[in-house]
Design a protein around this motif. Sequence first.
Motif, PDB file in Angstrom:
ATOM      1  N   VAL A 245       0.791  -1.170   0.033  1.00 36.09           N
ATOM      2  CA  VAL A 245      -0.094   0.007  -0.043  1.00 36.09           C
ATOM      3  C   VAL A 245       1.109   1.277  -0.020  1.00 36.09           C
ATOM      4  O   VAL A 245       1.838   1.213   0.710  1.00 36.09           O
ATOM      5  CB  VAL A 245      -0.837  -0.130   1.372  1.00 36.09           C
ATOM      6  N   PHE A 246       0.628   2.091  -0.973  1.00 41.04           N
ATOM      7  CA  PHE A 246       1.273   3.455  -1.080  1.00 41.04           C
ATOM      8  C   PHE A 246       0.347   4.481  -0.860  1.00 41.04           C
ATOM      9  O   PHE A 246      -0.672   4.757  -1.450  1.00 41.04           O
ATOM     10  CB  PHE A 246       1.859   3.708  -2.406  1.00 41.04           C
ATOM     11  N   ALA A 247       0.350   5.191   0.524  1.00 36.47           N
ATOM     12  CA  ALA A 247      -0.467   6.348   0.743  1.00 36.47           C
ATOM     13  C   ALA A 247       0.345   7.752   0.507  1.00 36.47           C
ATOM     14  O   ALA A 247       1.473   7.670   0.496  1.00 36.47           O
ATOM     15  CB  ALA A 247      -0.419   6.210   2.370  1.00 36.47           C
ATOM     16  N   MET A 252      -1.126   9.086   6.837  1.00 37.39           N
ATOM     17  CA  MET A 252      -2.166   8.008   6.175  1.00 37.39           C
ATOM     18  C   MET A 252      -1.403   6.865   6.447  1.00 37.39           C
ATOM     19  O   MET A 252      -2.005   5.766   6.493  1.00 37.39           O
ATOM     20  CB  MET A 252      -2.694   8.471   4.938  1.00 37.39           C
ATOM     21  N   ALA A 253      -0.179   6.731   5.807  1.00 39.08           N
ATOM     22  CA  ALA A 253       0.787   5.611   5.762  1.00 39.08           C
ATOM     23  C   ALA A 253       0.577   4.808   7.155  1.00 39.08           C
ATOM     24  O   ALA A 253       0.594   3.606   7.297  1.00 39.08           O
ATOM     25  CB  ALA A 253       1.989   5.737   5.165  1.00 39.08           C
ATOM     26  N   LEU A 254       0.993   5.674   8.129  1.00 38.18           N
ATOM     27  CA  LEU A 254       1.216   5.305   9.465  1.00 38.18           C
ATOM     28  C   LEU A 254      -0.415   4.698  10.028  1.00 38.18           C
ATOM     29  O   LEU A 254      -0.494   3.790  10.896  1.00 38.18           O
ATOM     30  CB  LEU A 254       1.488   6.536  10.555  1.00 38.18           C
ATOM     31  N   SER A 272       3.414  -4.493   2.766  1.00 36.18           N
ATOM     32  CA  SER A 272       4.575  -3.513   2.720  1.00 36.18           C
ATOM     33  C   SER A 272       3.632  -2.119   2.670  1.00 36.18           C
ATOM     34  O   SER A 272       2.657  -2.234   1.869  1.00 36.18           O
ATOM     35  CB  SER A 272       5.399  -3.646   1.169  1.00 36.18           C
ATOM     36  N   ILE A 273       4.345  -1.180   3.383  1.00 40.62           N
ATOM     37  CA  ILE A 273       3.284   0.055   3.309  1.00 40.62           C
ATOM     38  C   ILE A 273       4.630   1.348   3.014  1.00 40.62           C
ATOM     39  O   ILE A 273       5.846   1.061   3.724  1.00 40.62           O
ATOM     40  CB  ILE A 273       2.813   0.267   5.051  1.00 40.62           C
ATOM     41  N   ALA A 274       4.105   2.116   2.301  1.00 41.60           N
ATOM     42  CA  ALA A 274       5.012   3.256   2.151  1.00 41.60           C
ATOM     43  C   ALA A 274       4.323   4.666   2.130  1.00 41.60           C
ATOM     44  O   ALA A 274       2.818   4.547   1.854  1.00 41.60           O
ATOM     45  CB  ALA A 274       5.681   3.145   0.680  1.00 41.60           C
ATOM     46  N   GLY A 275       4.855   5.689   2.374  1.00 40.79           N
ATOM     47  CA  GLY A 275       4.396   7.151   2.552  1.00 40.79           C
ATOM     48  C   GLY A 275       5.039   8.226   1.665  1.00 40.79           C
ATOM     49  O   GLY A 275       5.571   7.707   0.845  1.00 40.79           O
ATOM     50  N   PHE A 276       4.734   9.108   2.065  1.00 39.53           N
ATOM     51  CA  PHE A 276       5.344  10.469   1.242  1.00 39.53           C
ATOM     52  C   PHE A 276       5.647  11.484   2.252  1.00 39.53           C
ATOM     53  O   PHE A 276       4.430  11.939   3.086  1.00 39.53           O
ATOM     54  CB  PHE A 276       4.215  10.805   0.170  1.00 39.53           C
ATOM     55  N   ASP A 277       6.664  12.299   2.393  1.00 42.56           N
ATOM     56  CA  ASP A 277       6.943  13.249   3.134  1.00 42.56           C
ATOM     57  C   ASP A 277       8.292  13.042   3.986  1.00 42.56           C
ATOM     58  O   ASP A 277       8.880  14.168   4.230  1.00 42.56           O
ATOM     59  CB  ASP A 277       5.889  13.832   4.047  1.00 42.56           C
ATOM     60  N   ASP A 278       8.444  11.893   4.476  1.00 45.41           N
ATOM     61  CA  ASP A 278       9.295  11.862   5.629  1.00 45.41           C
ATOM     62  C   ASP A 278       9.350  12.731   6.604  1.00 45.41           C
ATOM     63  O   ASP A 278      10.144  13.316   7.168  1.00 45.41           O
ATOM     64  CB  ASP A 278      10.885  11.833   4.965  1.00 45.41           C
ATOM     65  N   THR A 279       8.265  12.449   7.262  1.00 45.08           N
ATOM     66  CA  THR A 279       8.203  13.145   8.563  1.00 45.08           C
ATOM     67  C   THR A 279       8.956  12.606   9.694  1.00 45.08           C
ATOM     68  O   THR A 279       9.321  11.381   9.509  1.00 45.08           O
ATOM     69  CB  THR A 279       6.659  13.518   9.097  1.00 45.08           C
TER      70      THR A 279
END
Length: 343
Positions: A245-247, A252-254, A272-279
């Motif tokens: 899943v790509f959020a 949202m990924a968390l 597998s889970i991925a996100g966007f921003d690198d917070t």
Amino acid sequence: MSRQPTIKDVASKAEVSFKTVSRVLNGEPHVRKEVRERVLAAAAALDYRPNIAARGLIGGRSRLIGFLYDNPNYSYVTEAEIGALLRCREAGYHLAVEPVDSRGDVPRQIEQIISSLRLDGVILTPPISDDPGALAVLDRLGVAHVRIAPEAGRDKGPCVFIDDEAAAFALTRHLIGLGHSTIGFVQGHPDHGASHLRQAGFERAMAQAGLTTRPAHMVQGYFTFESGMSAGRALLDAPDRPTAVFAANDKMALGVMAAARELGLSAPEQISIAGFDDTRAAQISSPQLTTVRQPVDIMCQAAADMLITLAANEALDDPALQLPFEIRARGSTAAPAAEPQSV
């Protein structure tokens, strides 16, 4: 010295004119490095604190920059705010942080902010950076503005951005490269321009790899943890759940990761889970989140720098500044199991 030191005291100690001291403290160019350092050292030794209001009256500038936001992702807002604040402080500016409700009358809210604060310019964060009414009222009032991550019109005014479409494409390619062929996507808030660009990058990568984007694997989110958790339940509690899943953002990924735990699925062994921003949250989660590094702090530092340059009546070197992104591969993604394991 019992009284408050003045600019003339600094000039005397640094052995320069008070006009030179003023130029140094105002961050103006064309002052020799040796002179600048001597003036700053004298000001520090005397514990000199310039009067911001008086400086604004004398120079025609308030030395105050506005930071306007309406974003449910407070990690993003905090990082953006800190980036702008540090650059303002370096240049002797102050930052006024003001919320704007994008569901209300945005032009009226901005006009009220401008009427109550004498701003040298404003930084507009998403989704305000794409709001036509916001841009129109700032143009009408003659207030300089720099947009962060606008979706369109990047040739119509100063802005700072990354290539969201290319970044989402690259992250999707990373998942495909690990062996995933069924990938779910949690869409970003529909009012944010970046949401559409990130989805476009995801879909382009899937199509280029000859993979089908299943409608059931595309779930609407709103850049919040709760919407990510809801999307995660919908995607993962299904017989044909994806292997990855790509959020469209980390929050949202968390949320997807929390939904996976709730359903008894472990990342990355079963999903597998991925996100966007690198917070910061992406960096300290367990497992750490694979994501796109968007340099939000540097973007807002650059935006503040643009406004400071414009306030000094100087031309911008690059009014449409594109900064690089990075893929941060971490422990939340891995090659898929031979078959999705049942919940």
